[in-house]
Design an enzyme around this catalytic site. Structure first.
Site, PDB file in Angstrom:
ATOM      1  N   TYR A 166       0.782  -1.174  -0.138  1.00 43.38           N
ATOM      2  CA  TYR A 166      -0.020  -0.054   0.113  1.00 43.38           C
ATOM      3  C   TYR A 166       0.875   1.131  -0.164  1.00 43.38           C
ATOM      4  O   TYR A 166       0.470   2.256  -0.789  1.00 43.38           O
ATOM      5  CB  TYR A 166      -0.939   0.056   0.996  1.00 43.38           C
ATOM      6  CG  TYR A 166      -2.140   1.024   1.170  1.00 43.38           C
ATOM      7  CD1 TYR A 166      -3.095   0.967   0.744  1.00 43.38           C
ATOM      8  CD2 TYR A 166      -1.833   2.159   2.238  1.00 43.38           C
ATOM      9  CE1 TYR A 166      -4.301   1.984   0.771  1.00 43.38           C
ATOM     10  CE2 TYR A 166      -2.435   3.360   2.350  1.00 43.38           C
ATOM     11  CZ  TYR A 166      -3.862   3.340   1.855  1.00 43.38           C
ATOM     12  OH  TYR A 166      -4.725   3.992   1.969  1.00 43.38           O
ATOM     13  N   LYS A 223       0.719   4.236  -2.915  1.00 43.49           N
ATOM     14  CA  LYS A 223       0.585   5.613  -2.432  1.00 43.49           C
ATOM     15  C   LYS A 223       1.591   6.568  -2.892  1.00 43.49           C
ATOM     16  O   LYS A 223       1.245   7.597  -3.136  1.00 43.49           O
ATOM     17  CB  LYS A 223      -0.066   5.576  -0.881  1.00 43.49           C
ATOM     18  CG  LYS A 223      -1.604   4.954  -0.960  1.00 43.49           C
ATOM     19  CD  LYS A 223      -2.288   5.261  -1.691  1.00 43.49           C
ATOM     20  CE  LYS A 223      -3.958   4.982  -1.176  1.00 43.49           C
ATOM     21  NZ  LYS A 223      -4.808   5.507  -2.151  1.00 43.49           N
TER      22      LYS A 223
HETATM   23  P1  NAP Z   1     -13.224   2.257   2.129  1.00 38.83           P
HETATM   24  O1  NAP Z   1     -14.410   2.462   2.960  1.00 38.83           O
HETATM   25  O2  NAP Z   1     -12.882   0.774   2.005  1.00 38.83           O
HETATM   26  O3  NAP Z   1     -13.910   2.451   0.530  1.00 38.83           O
HETATM   27  C1  NAP Z   1     -13.166   2.159  -0.805  1.00 38.83           C
HETATM   28  C2  NAP Z   1     -14.327   1.818  -1.859  1.00 38.83           C
HETATM   29  O4  NAP Z   1     -13.608   1.420  -2.773  1.00 38.83           O
HETATM   30  C3  NAP Z   1     -15.183   0.485  -1.521  1.00 38.83           C
HETATM   31  O5  NAP Z   1     -16.498   0.826  -1.595  1.00 38.83           O
HETATM   32  C4  NAP Z   1     -14.665  -0.309  -2.710  1.00 38.83           C
HETATM   33  O6  NAP Z   1     -15.525  -1.392  -2.874  1.00 38.83           O
HETATM   34  C5  NAP Z   1     -14.114   0.334  -3.345  1.00 38.83           C
HETATM   35  N1  NAP Z   1     -13.196  -0.095  -4.495  1.00 38.83           N
HETATM   36  C6  NAP Z   1     -12.350  -1.168  -4.173  1.00 38.83           C
HETATM   37  N2  NAP Z   1     -11.732  -1.834  -5.124  1.00 38.83           N
HETATM   38  C7  NAP Z   1     -12.424  -1.293  -6.218  1.00 38.83           C
HETATM   39  C8  NAP Z   1     -12.068  -1.441  -7.774  1.00 38.83           C
HETATM   40  N3  NAP Z   1     -11.272  -2.127  -8.278  1.00 38.83           N
HETATM   41  N4  NAP Z   1     -13.155  -0.740  -8.571  1.00 38.83           N
HETATM   42  C9  NAP Z   1     -13.927   0.231  -8.010  1.00 38.83           C
HETATM   43  N5  NAP Z   1     -14.129   0.375  -6.537  1.00 38.83           N
HETATM   44  C10 NAP Z   1     -13.381  -0.294  -5.705  1.00 38.83           C
HETATM   45  O7  NAP Z   1     -11.847   3.265   1.910  1.00 38.83           O
HETATM   46  P2  NAP Z   1     -11.841   4.700   2.375  1.00 38.83           P
HETATM   47  O8  NAP Z   1     -11.413   4.536   3.615  1.00 38.83           O
HETATM   48  O9  NAP Z   1     -13.095   5.297   2.069  1.00 38.83           O
HETATM   49  O10 NAP Z   1     -10.653   5.236   1.405  1.00 38.83           O
HETATM   50  C11 NAP Z   1     -10.722   5.750   0.139  1.00 38.83           C
HETATM   51  C12 NAP Z   1      -9.555   6.189  -0.380  1.00 38.83           C
HETATM   52  O11 NAP Z   1      -8.666   7.035   0.628  1.00 38.83           O
HETATM   53  C13 NAP Z   1      -8.584   5.007  -0.657  1.00 38.83           C
HETATM   54  O12 NAP Z   1      -7.951   5.249  -1.903  1.00 38.83           O
HETATM   55  C14 NAP Z   1      -7.853   5.004   0.257  1.00 38.83           C
HETATM   56  O13 NAP Z   1      -6.240   4.237   0.007  1.00 38.83           O
HETATM   57  C15 NAP Z   1      -7.339   6.179   0.892  1.00 38.83           C
HETATM   58  N6  NAP Z   1      -7.166   6.609   2.150  1.00 38.83           N
HETATM   59  C16 NAP Z   1      -7.796   6.197   3.065  1.00 38.83           C
HETATM   60  C17 NAP Z   1      -7.395   6.503   4.581  1.00 38.83           C
HETATM   61  C18 NAP Z   1      -8.324   6.066   5.604  1.00 38.83           C
HETATM   62  O14 NAP Z   1      -7.945   6.536   6.919  1.00 38.83           O
HETATM   63  N7  NAP Z   1      -9.385   5.575   5.705  1.00 38.83           N
HETATM   64  C19 NAP Z   1      -6.243   7.054   4.860  1.00 38.83           C
HETATM   65  C20 NAP Z   1      -5.212   7.466   3.404  1.00 38.83           C
HETATM   66  C21 NAP Z   1      -5.895   7.241   2.542  1.00 38.83           C
HETATM   67  P3  NAP Z   1     -16.004  -2.688  -2.099  1.00 38.83           P
HETATM   68  O15 NAP Z   1     -16.660  -2.347  -0.981  1.00 38.83           O
HETATM   69  O16 NAP Z   1     -16.469  -3.488  -3.146  1.00 38.83           O
HETATM   70  O17 NAP Z   1     -14.470  -3.264  -2.012  1.00 38.83           O
END
Ligand code: NAP
Length: 251
Positions: free
Chosen positions: A152, A156
């Site tokens: 990851y 990133k």
């Molecule tokens: P999340 O709640 O897990 O949501 C991610 C979404 O992406 C889910 O609905 C998932 O669908 C979808 N997804 C996964 N694989 C996919 C694909 N191949 N095509 C289309 N959609 C897909 O994550 P989040 O926390 O909101 O994170 C959103 C972004 O922010 C990500 O890029 C993550 O790496 C980044 N981020 C998050 C954090 C944090 O603390 N939460 C921190 C830094 C960066 P499914 O449910 O069907 O798998």
């Protein structure tokens, strides 16, 4: 200049993506709510419509070249040519290096890097034709290194190089590209991490908040606000930047 206000947000069925989709809709964009499962996007579309906005649920696996081509064509036909793209879809497959499978490495690279590449390549044609566009890519503080996330963190960090190169190539067409690197945001992704290490989510959040200068963990709205800035008309001279949205400094 009157710009075509159509935005695509990937991974928008929940979490940060859902917050971003709703914010862009409130800012006047017609929003394509994209996720793996089209049905899972419906509640976000309904929330946008209930608030008076316009949205379309679209099922696309961002790592699938054919699905991306077809999905973006459908969005252009049904919602309008997309001029804002938020590459937000993401997964985690955490493990220490010596235990990490090649499949878990590949899965993370495929969604974050191949996915952002395929989506951006498909959407840039509409942006360059319009002479205006905004690309916002989700990086992470993990880009700076994070134990248990060798896949990851590499992805990133890759997103940051990808973003800067997009800024160099697309600037002359009126298209900016920027990255947002969130710290701890309370979503199902961070819940999954808490489950994996066996800590109740509330305790996990409280522990994280103690390390964050502003004294709290982040919310999807914190990220949506930063996306709204980069997507705005007035941000046309801001490109190739990485904004850490983490409740304190990161470097
Ligand atoms: P999340 O709640 O897990 O949501 C991610 C979404 O992406 C889910 O609905 C998932 O669908 C979808 N997804 C996964 N694989 C996919 C694909 N191949 N095509 C289309 N959609 C897909 O994550 P989040 O926390 O909101 O994170 C959103 C972004 O922010 C990500 O890029 C993550 O790496 C980044 N981020 C998050 C954090 C944090 O603390 N939460 C921190 C830094 C960066 P499914 O449910 O069907 O798998």
């Amino acid at each position: 200049m009157s710009i075509q206000k159509t935005a695509i947000v990937t991974g928008a069925a929940r979490g940060i993506g859902a917050g971003v989709a709703q914010r862009l809709a409130a800012d006047g964009f017609a929003v394509a709510v994209v996720d793996l499962d089209e049905a899972a996007c419906k509640p976000v579309v309904e929330a946008i419509e209930a608030a008076g906005g316009r949205a379309l649920a679209v099922g696309i696996d961002v790592a699938d070249e054919q699905a991306v081509q077809a999905g973006v064509a459908r969005i252009a036909a049904e919602l309008g040519a997309p001029t804002v793209l938020v590459n937000n879809a993401g997964i985690i497959r955490d493990n220490l290096l010596f235990k990490m499978s090649a499949d878990d490495w590949d899965a993370v690279m495929n969604v974050h890097l191949r996915g952002a590449f395929l989506m951006t390549r498909a959407v840039q044609a509409h942006m360059t034709k319009a002479g205006w566009g905004r690309i916002v890519n989700l990086s992470s503080t993990s880009a700076l290194g994070n134990r248990g996330q060798v896949n990851y963190s590499a992805a990133k960090a890759g997103v940051q190089g990808f973003t800067k190169t997009l800024a160099l190539e697309l600037g002359r067409f009126g298209v900016t590209a920027n990255a947002i690197a969130p710290g701890f945001i309370a979503t199902e992704m961070t819940e999954e991490t808490a489950r994996r290490i066996g800590v109740p989510f509330e305790d996990f959040k409280a522990g994280a908040a103690k390390q964050i200068p502003v004294g709290r963990t982040g919310t999807p709205d914190d990220i949506a606000h930063a996306v709204a800035f980069f997507a705005s008309e007035g941000a046309g001279f801001v490109s190739g930047q990485v904004l850490y949205v983490a409740g304190g400094p990161k470097d």
